[in-house]
Design a protein around this motif. Structure first.
Motif, PDB file in Angstrom:
ATOM      1  N   ALA A  73       0.862  -1.216  -0.028  1.00  0.00           N
ATOM      2  CA  ALA A  73       0.017  -0.019  -0.015  1.00  0.00           C
ATOM      3  C   ALA A  73       0.839   1.282  -0.043  1.00  0.00           C
ATOM      4  CB  ALA A  73      -1.005   0.056   1.176  1.00  0.00           C
ATOM      5  N   ALA A  74       1.911   1.342   0.708  1.00  0.00           N
ATOM      6  CA  ALA A  74       2.756   2.255   0.615  1.00  0.00           C
ATOM      7  C   ALA A  74       3.505   2.436  -0.527  1.00  0.00           C
ATOM      8  CB  ALA A  74       3.954   2.170   1.748  1.00  0.00           C
ATOM      9  N   PHE A  75       4.089   1.567  -1.249  1.00  0.00           N
ATOM     10  CA  PHE A  75       4.550   1.692  -2.474  1.00  0.00           C
ATOM     11  C   PHE A  75       3.608   2.217  -3.533  1.00  0.00           C
ATOM     12  CE2 PHE A  75       6.261   0.138  -6.603  1.00  0.00           C
ATOM     13  CZ  PHE A  75       7.435   0.408  -6.577  1.00  0.00           C
ATOM     14  N   ASP A  76       2.429   1.679  -3.634  1.00  0.00           N
ATOM     15  CA  ASP A  76       1.262   2.024  -4.370  1.00  0.00           C
ATOM     16  C   ASP A  76       1.180   3.753  -4.056  1.00  0.00           C
ATOM     17  OD1 ASP A  76       1.124  -0.548  -5.384  1.00  0.00           O
ATOM     18  OD2 ASP A  76      -0.857  -0.746  -4.595  1.00  0.00           O
ATOM     19  N   ASP A  77       1.095   4.051  -2.958  1.00  0.00           N
ATOM     20  CA  ASP A  77       0.833   5.731  -2.810  1.00  0.00           C
ATOM     21  C   ASP A  77       1.883   6.283  -3.448  1.00  0.00           C
ATOM     22  OD1 ASP A  77      -0.840   7.862  -1.141  1.00  0.00           O
ATOM     23  OD2 ASP A  77       1.441   7.867  -0.303  1.00  0.00           O
ATOM     24  N   LEU A  78       3.183   5.785  -3.361  1.00  0.00           N
ATOM     25  CA  LEU A  78       4.277   6.603  -4.200  1.00  0.00           C
ATOM     26  C   LEU A  78       4.160   6.566  -5.647  1.00  0.00           C
ATOM     27  CD1 LEU A  78       7.436   5.351  -1.785  1.00  0.00           C
ATOM     28  CD2 LEU A  78       5.960   7.563  -1.587  1.00  0.00           C
ATOM     29  N   TRP A  79       3.573   5.294  -5.873  1.00  0.00           N
ATOM     30  CA  TRP A  79       3.379   5.173  -7.593  1.00  0.00           C
ATOM     31  C   TRP A  79       2.603   6.100  -8.028  1.00  0.00           C
ATOM     32  CZ3 TRP A  79       2.472  -0.824  -9.136  1.00  0.00           C
ATOM     33  CH2 TRP A  79       2.529  -0.793 -10.337  1.00  0.00           C
ATOM     34  N   ARG A  80       1.366   6.256  -7.363  1.00  0.00           N
ATOM     35  CA  ARG A  80       0.348   7.251  -7.956  1.00  0.00           C
ATOM     36  C   ARG A  80       0.948   8.568  -7.974  1.00  0.00           C
ATOM     37  NH1 ARG A  80      -2.361   4.451  -3.703  1.00  0.00           N
ATOM     38  NH2 ARG A  80      -3.847   2.678  -4.782  1.00  0.00           N
ATOM     39  N   ARG A  81       1.857   8.979  -7.378  1.00  0.00           N
ATOM     40  CA  ARG A  81       2.536  10.249  -7.479  1.00  0.00           C
ATOM     41  C   ARG A  81       3.847  10.399  -8.159  1.00  0.00           C
ATOM     42  NH1 ARG A  81      -0.272   9.422  -2.865  1.00  0.00           N
ATOM     43  NH2 ARG A  81      -1.695  11.055  -2.181  1.00  0.00           N
ATOM     44  N   SER A  82       3.954   9.098  -9.004  1.00  0.00           N
ATOM     45  CA  SER A  82       5.527   9.185  -9.891  1.00  0.00           C
ATOM     46  C   SER A  82       5.183   9.169 -11.478  1.00  0.00           C
ATOM     47  CB  SER A  82       6.064   7.899  -9.496  1.00  0.00           C
ATOM     48  OG  SER A  82       6.439   7.733  -7.950  1.00  0.00           O
ATOM     49  N   GLU A  83       6.188   9.409 -11.731  1.00  0.00           N
ATOM     50  CA  GLU A  83       6.398   9.290 -13.620  1.00  0.00           C
ATOM     51  C   GLU A  83       7.222   8.015 -13.757  1.00  0.00           C
ATOM     52  OE1 GLU A  83       6.415  13.701 -15.207  1.00  0.00           O
ATOM     53  OE2 GLU A  83       8.230  13.071 -14.113  1.00  0.00           O
ATOM     54  N   ALA A  84       6.989   7.403 -14.962  1.00  0.00           N
ATOM     55  CA  ALA A  84       7.707   6.433 -15.350  1.00  0.00           C
ATOM     56  C   ALA A  84       8.649   6.761 -16.539  1.00  0.00           C
ATOM     57  CB  ALA A  84       6.585   5.159 -15.829  1.00  0.00           C
ATOM     58  N   LEU A  85       9.714   5.685 -16.521  1.00  0.00           N
ATOM     59  CA  LEU A  85      10.702   5.903 -17.672  1.00  0.00           C
ATOM     60  C   LEU A  85      10.328   5.048 -18.671  1.00  0.00           C
ATOM     61  CD1 LEU A  85      13.610   7.365 -18.278  1.00  0.00           C
ATOM     62  CD2 LEU A  85      14.762   5.008 -17.572  1.00  0.00           C
ATOM     63  N   GLN A  86      10.188   5.557 -19.839  1.00  0.00           N
ATOM     64  CA  GLN A  86       9.686   4.926 -20.955  1.00  0.00           C
ATOM     65  C   GLN A  86      10.791   4.539 -22.009  1.00  0.00           C
ATOM     66  OE1 GLN A  86       6.389   7.428 -22.092  1.00  0.00           O
ATOM     67  NE2 GLN A  86       5.001   6.702 -20.470  1.00  0.00           N
ATOM     68  N   CYS A  87      11.064   3.240 -22.184  1.00  0.00           N
ATOM     69  CA  CYS A  87      12.507   3.096 -23.070  1.00  0.00           C
ATOM     70  C   CYS A  87      11.940   1.897 -23.944  1.00  0.00           C
ATOM     71  CB  CYS A  87      13.474   2.362 -22.131  1.00  0.00           C
ATOM     72  SG  CYS A  87      13.966   3.770 -21.007  1.00  0.00           S
ATOM     73  N   PRO A  88      12.521   1.961 -25.429  1.00  0.00           N
ATOM     74  CA  PRO A  88      12.361   0.530 -25.935  1.00  0.00           C
ATOM     75  C   PRO A  88      12.629  -0.777 -25.054  1.00  0.00           C
ATOM     76  CG  PRO A  88      13.309   2.365 -27.152  1.00  0.00           C
ATOM     77  CD  PRO A  88      13.393   2.722 -25.751  1.00  0.00           C
TER      78      PRO A  88
END
Length: 368
Positions: A239-254
């Motif tokens: 749950a703590a990880f998901d809370d950070l995840w919702r406020r994060s950006e993702a690195l998009q790579c091939p």
């Protein structure tokens, strides 16, 4: 102006993020844990339970401490232990650290090599991973001066993973790697990792060379700890990880980008919504009875003394007690523990990754 330059590279200012969502354990009974009787424990329990979600205060086991740096008293440091846990994952790896230093010989490199070993296991024995494997790594987004774009620690992590032969996606094998960067100012201070949704470590150390011995390049002999627990409390880490995840950006790579092309080919973008592999199904009551399980009346012992997979024993008033039978694919064995009286006892359990003695009283429980 300096602080605002840093803030501009750290993400949006969020003065009121609100509380994290409570943990939810699939098929976990609402009355799984009895209310504590000690006044202080009861006061804390009341505050935690007011948030809702699943009560994860029982059915947990203390596994041990993770320590830095490596020395005579700690022959295997925290980073090596985490690498071993990652290599042994069966469904999912979640890991977040505030600061990150990669490159050969550094803690981030050790983690990337472990993810590479995990992927090679999937390649060699795909049948052992029916749900595939998911790896989510989240960095804390510590503000940095530099050009716009993905922060250097995140790019370094991506390079290390690709140097270890890790693709960011392999749909044919159910393999997914997601790299996230916390995007709210000032940054995330959280350091934890969760393996397969049932093994959690909350730590004080970052993935930096400062926690290495002073005899190694950059090492400062910084001493710190991680606390490792196993059981439903791991869902609080999810749950703590998901809370950070919702406020994060993702690195998009091939998926197969070359390490030297990461900076040019990868961009930051919106993160996908949090998701996790489905937990293994628990057998029905009919299936449990067919495997030698019976239901005890209220008031029986809270945990069975003997259990066999795949019988599940929820710690509620109406227990499922498991008789000592062998289940297909599992080997009967024993586990030894030492009660407080320093008198060794042997607890009969069916050996397997999730059937083990839970405490010093030699009570055993099965977990999916």
């Amino acid at each position: 102006m300096g602080i605002w330059a840093l803030a501009a590279g750290a993400g949006a200012v969020a003065p009121a993020l609100g509380p994290a969502r409570p943990p939810v354990v699939v098929n976990w009974p609402q009355d799984a844990c009895p209310p504590p009787t000690m006044p202080l424990e009861r006061a804390v329990w009341n505050v935690v339970r007011a948030r809702g979600g699943s009560d994860v205060s029982c059915g947990n086991a203390f596994v041990g401490y993770l320590r830095t740096p490596q020395d005579l008293d700690t022959p295997e440091d925290a980073f090596s232990q985490i690498a071993r846990q990652v290599e042994g994952a069966r469904r999912e790896v979640l890991l977040t650290s505030m600061e990150w230093q990669g490159g050969e010989g550094r803690p981030g490199w050790t983690l990337a090599q472990a993810v590479g070993a995990l992927y090679r296991r999937l390649q060699a024995t795909p049948g052992a991973y029916p749900d595939g494997l998911t790896v989510r790594l989240l960095l804390g987004g510590v503000p940095q001066l530099g050009p716009p774009g993905p922060p250097e620690p995140l790019l370094t992590l991506a390079r290390d993973l690709r140097a270890a032969g890790v693709p960011f996606a392999d749909p044919a094998r159910g393999w997914t790697v997601t790299l996230l960067n916390y995007a709210s100012f000032p940054h995330s201070h959280v350091k934890l990792h969760v393996i397969d949704g049932e093994d959690v470590t909350a730590a004080g150390f970052n993935f930096t060379v400062w926690h290495l011995p002073a005899t190694q390049p950059g090492g400062r002999n910084l001493h710190d700890l991680g606390l490792r627990l196993r059981g439903p409390v791991a869902q609080a880490g999810v749950a703590a990880f998901d809370d950070l995840w919702r406020r994060s950006e993702a690195l998009q790579c091939p998926p197969q980008v070359a390490p030297e092309e990461v900076a040019a080919a990868c961009t930051l973008g919106p993160a996908p919504a949090p998701s996790h592999p489905r937990p293994p199904p628990r057998p029905s009551q009919r299936a449990r009875r067919a495997r030698g399980c019976s239901t005890a009346a209220p008031g029986a012992s809270r945990w069975p003394t003997t259990c066999s997979w795949p019988c599940w024993a929820p710690p509620s008033a109406a227990l499922t007690l498991c008789r000592p039978i062998s289940a297909r694919g599992w080997r009967a064995g024993t586990a030894t523990c030492t009660p407080k009286a320093a008198r060794s006892r042997t607890c009969p359990c069916i050996s397997g990754p999730s059937c083990r003695p839970w405490n010093a009283a030699c009570r055993c429980g099965c977990w999916p």
